[in-house]
Design an enzyme around this catalytic site. Structure first.
Site, PDB file in Angstrom:
ATOM      1  N   SER A 187       0.471  -1.239   0.224  1.00  0.00           N
ATOM      2  CA  SER A 187      -0.182  -0.095  -0.204  1.00  0.00           C
ATOM      3  C   SER A 187       0.368   1.329   0.231  1.00  0.00           C
ATOM      4  O   SER A 187       0.208   2.612  -0.784  1.00  0.00           O
ATOM      5  CB  SER A 187      -0.926  -0.212   0.835  1.00  0.00           C
ATOM      6  N   HIS A 215      -5.720  -4.595  -1.577  1.00  0.00           N
ATOM      7  CA  HIS A 215      -5.484  -3.421  -2.143  1.00  0.00           C
ATOM      8  C   HIS A 215      -5.571  -4.084  -4.255  1.00  0.00           C
ATOM      9  O   HIS A 215      -5.195  -2.493  -4.299  1.00  0.00           O
ATOM     10  CB  HIS A 215      -4.002  -2.726  -2.125  1.00  0.00           C
ATOM     11  N   LYS A 246     -12.795  -1.776   0.926  1.00  0.00           N
ATOM     12  CA  LYS A 246     -11.840  -0.822   0.521  1.00  0.00           C
ATOM     13  C   LYS A 246     -12.936  -0.995  -1.044  1.00  0.00           C
ATOM     14  O   LYS A 246     -13.593  -0.054  -0.904  1.00  0.00           O
ATOM     15  CB  LYS A 246     -10.506  -1.477   0.428  1.00  0.00           C
TER      16      LYS A 246
HETATM   17  C1  LIG Z   1      -6.372  -2.776   4.888  1.00  0.00           C
HETATM   18  C2  LIG Z   1      -5.228  -3.567   4.377  1.00  0.00           C
HETATM   19  C3  LIG Z   1      -6.662  -5.085   5.374  1.00  0.00           C
HETATM   20  C4  LIG Z   1      -7.133  -4.557   6.761  1.00  0.00           C
HETATM   21  O1  LIG Z   1      -8.394  -4.617   6.092  1.00  0.00           O
HETATM   22  P1  LIG Z   1      -9.992  -4.419   6.891  1.00  0.00           P
HETATM   23  O2  LIG Z   1     -11.083  -5.145   6.638  1.00  0.00           O
HETATM   24  O3  LIG Z   1     -10.178  -2.686   7.436  1.00  0.00           O
HETATM   25  O4  LIG Z   1      -9.382  -5.091   8.359  1.00  0.00           O
HETATM   26  C5  LIG Z   1      -5.558  -5.735   5.783  1.00  0.00           C
HETATM   27  N1  LIG Z   1      -4.243  -6.148   4.911  1.00  0.00           N
HETATM   28  C6  LIG Z   1      -4.315  -5.242   3.758  1.00  0.00           C
HETATM   29  C7  LIG Z   1      -2.824  -5.663   2.853  1.00  0.00           C
HETATM   30  C8  LIG Z   1      -5.016  -4.078   3.982  1.00  0.00           C
HETATM   31  O5  LIG Z   1      -4.340  -3.170   3.012  1.00  0.00           O
END
Ligand SMILES: *Cc1c(COP(=O)(O)O)cnc(C)c1O
Length: 404
Positions: A187, A215, A246
């Protein structure tokens, strides 16, 4: 024993330390739904370039409507974990739909991807086994691996030669099963893991491969199936974790998708699944609608792709240096932490909401603004944003004046 008052004094000192290090995080309060534009509580309307709202689904009418429908048909909450009375027909449907979308036998829902990763490793692997993890993997993967008794190796970020060293060492140590685990997309840089090469390497050593698609799911690859599709290895990944929080609507919830045996065992043994409440019906119903949208058309991911190409070129033309790539995460390199904060602050005054990232979130001397594009952005939004970047960049001496 110190007094309880000493405890609170201790916490105040910790907080003060965080402030003095310049690392104290504050939260900007938004008074509107998430979208291309948001209004903050001081009444200012800004273009939002820092949400994970890749496909613009966070406030999409069809998604909001599907959530309303599920509220009406399935209620607000279930007040139960899945195995007592927290499984509705729509939970089973969503699990099947996620599995189909990412190309696995089955999927299991969690309250968050953080929980999917946190509850993944411990039920599947033990002392006799090995986990090999990219050094920049997400915090939830690191925590999940910590909870597992398997032997651990870390390879240098995205470094296939170092991964091979780990595979060899695990082999020499007599590991029974070996699981290589990586973020599909990282990210901070928008780096896309080289899954085709990693898969080939895993095959050579008889290792399993797992990825975190938070992502990537919904927009990366020609039809949005994620990093495996982008790298030409769709259907060839053993374990896929992802988020509903997301691109896939942005509410909350996560999943693990894998072979039937894996999902079945997780349902029996994965602690965040067994001991935490079921995903709310409104989110489940809306997530099914999201998959309907994405399986029916690539319009949104195509628009995101076009926005990404446009912005990457335009910001370079404005004189900024970016990390090259294809991902809608666009790191605009400032290097200096103070300048990155000044740039973000000035952009906010100019109506563009971005966040500066600096040490320890990224390595020292690598401060940046991380822009995230969305299918919700119109070309005019991006033109305004680039113009603001150019103006603020010139004012701060980051780019040459009167370039255009
Ligand atoms: C955002 C993210 C998470 C966490 O996701 P949530 O559903 O908000 O707990 C886990 N792994 C990665 C790579 C992320 O970017």
């Amino acid at each position: 024993m110190a007094s309880t008052e000493d405890f609170y004094a201790h916490l105040r000192a910790e907080l003060q330390g965080i402030r003095e290090a310049g690392l104290y995080k504050t939260e900007r309060v938004i008074a509107t739904p998430q979208g291309a534009h948001v209004r903050t509580t001081d009444g200012r309307e800004v273009i939002n370039l820092c949400a994970n709202n890749y496909l613009g689904l966070s406030s999409h009418p069809a998604v909001v409507e599907a959530a309303h429908d599920a509220l009406r048909t399935h209620g607000y909450g279930l007040s139960s974990v899945r195995f007592i009375c927290g499984t509705q027909d729509i939970h089973k449907t969503l699990e099947q739909r996620i599995a189909r979308f990412v190309g696995t036998d089955d999927a299991i829902l969690y309250a968050a991807a953080f929980d999917a990763n946190g509850g993944l490793f411990e039920p599947l692997l033990g002392e006799a086994d090995a986990i090999i993890s990219d050094e920049l993997n997400h915090a939830s993967i690191i925590d999940g691996i910590r909870l597992c008794k398997a032997q651990r190796w870390r390879y240098k970020h995205n470094d296939l030669a170092d991964l091979e060293r780990c595979l060899k060492e695990a082999n020499e140590k007599g590991a029974r099963f070996t699981l290589v685990f990586t973020d599909g997309v990282f990210s901070m840089d928008g780096t896309i893991a080289r899954l085709d090469e990693i898969r080939a390497l895993c095959d050579r050593y008889g290792a399993l491969l797992g990825i975190d698609e938070c992502h990537a799911s919904g927009f990366l690859g020609a039809t949005g199936r994620g990093t495996p599709e982008y790298r030409g290895v769709f259907g060839k990944i053993d374990i896929i974790t992802g988020t509903l929080g997301k691109a896939l609507g942005g509410a909350s919830g996560g999943f693990t998708a894998a072979r039937q045996e894996v999902v079945d065992l997780l349902r029996q043994r994965s602690r965040p699944y067994l001991f935490s409440n079921t995903v709310a019906p409104a989110i489940v119903g809306a997530s099914i609608a999201v998959l309907d949208l994405l399986e029916g058309s690539t319009t949104l991911r195509d628009k995101l792709d076009a926005n990404t190409r446009y912005f990457r070129q335009a910001i370079r033309d404005a004189g900024f240096e970016i990390k090259p790539g294809d991902h809608p995460i666009v790191p605009i390199m400032v290097y200096d932490a103070v300048k990155a904060q000044q740039l973000a602050a000035r952009l906010l005054e100019l109506g563009v909401y971005v966040v500066g990232f600096f040490f320890p979130v990224v390595p020292k001397g690598q401060a940046r603004i991380r822009v995230q594009l969305s299918a919700a952005h119109e070309r005019a939004d991006l033109e305004r944003a680039v113009a603001a970047f150019r103006q603020a960049g010139q004012e701060l001496g980051l780019v040459k004046g009167a370039a255009q």
